[in-house]
Design a protein around this motif. Structure first.
Motif, mmCIF file in Angstrom:
data_model
loop_
_atom_site.group_PDB
_atom_site.id
_atom_site.type_symbol
_atom_site.label_atom_id
_atom_site.label_comp_id
_atom_site.label_asym_id
_atom_site.label_seq_id
_atom_site.Cartn_x
_atom_site.Cartn_y
_atom_site.Cartn_z
ATOM 1 N N GLN A 95 38.024 41.025 34.228
ATOM 2 C CA GLN A 95 38.111 42.072 33.307
ATOM 3 C C GLN A 95 36.588 42.119 32.962
ATOM 4 O OE1 GLN A 95 40.554 44.171 31.974
ATOM 5 N NE2 GLN A 95 38.558 45.288 31.733
ATOM 6 N N GLU A 96 35.775 41.283 32.967
ATOM 7 C CA GLU A 96 34.340 41.462 32.568
ATOM 8 C C GLU A 96 33.723 42.087 33.793
ATOM 9 O OE1 GLU A 96 33.210 37.051 31.802
ATOM 10 O OE2 GLU A 96 34.163 37.322 29.830
ATOM 11 N N LEU A 97 34.129 41.684 35.015
ATOM 12 C CA LEU A 97 33.384 42.159 36.090
ATOM 13 C C LEU A 97 34.004 43.817 36.346
ATOM 14 C CD1 LEU A 97 31.485 42.136 38.793
ATOM 15 C CD2 LEU A 97 33.687 41.000 39.992
ATOM 16 N N MET A 98 35.013 44.069 35.909
ATOM 17 C CA MET A 98 35.540 45.363 36.119
ATOM 18 C C MET A 98 34.814 46.307 35.158
ATOM 19 S SD MET A 98 39.612 44.711 36.344
ATOM 20 C CE MET A 98 40.172 46.052 35.544
ATOM 21 N N ASP A 99 34.492 45.733 33.959
ATOM 22 C CA ASP A 99 34.017 46.538 32.836
ATOM 23 C C ASP A 99 32.399 46.894 33.223
ATOM 24 O OD1 ASP A 99 36.097 46.327 31.329
ATOM 25 O OD2 ASP A 99 35.663 44.791 30.045
ATOM 26 N N HIS A 100 31.814 45.590 33.911
ATOM 27 C CA HIS A 100 30.555 45.876 34.279
ATOM 28 C C HIS A 100 30.405 46.781 35.208
ATOM 29 C CE1 HIS A 100 26.476 43.710 34.990
ATOM 30 N NE2 HIS A 100 26.380 44.659 35.768
#
Length: 69
Positions: free
Chosen positions: A21-26
Motif C-alpha cells: 500500500q505504501e508503494l502504491m500510494d507513492h
C-alpha cells in the motif's frame, strides 16, 4: 529462534500488505509530479498490479479463494 509473532502467517501478510500500500500510494503521488504521459501510465499500471498482489495476500489471510483453503 523465531518468536510466536514471526511464526504467525498473518503477521507477514499484514506487513506485506502495508508495504505494498505504501508503494502504491507513492506511485500515485508521483503521477502528479511528472509530465510524461507514458511514465504516468506506467506508475498507474504499476499501482494497479501491486493492488492485485495486495488483494492476493488479503485473500490468503482470509481464505477467500479456494486455492488458499
Amino acid at each position: 529462534m523465531a518468536s510466536e509473532t514471526d511464526r504467525d502467517p498473518r503477521h507477514h501478510t499484514q506487513q506485506m500488505q502495508q508495504r505494498l500500500q505504501e508503494l502504491m500510494d507513492h506511485l500515485r503521488q508521483d503521477i502528479e509530479k511528472v509530465d510524461e504521459p507514458q511514465l504516468k501510465a506506467m506508475f498507474e499500471t504499476s499501482a494497479e498490479v501491486l493492488g492485485g498482489i495486495k488483494k492476493a495476500f488479503s485473500d490468503y489471510e482470509s481464505k477467500n479463494e479456494s486455492a488458499w483453503r
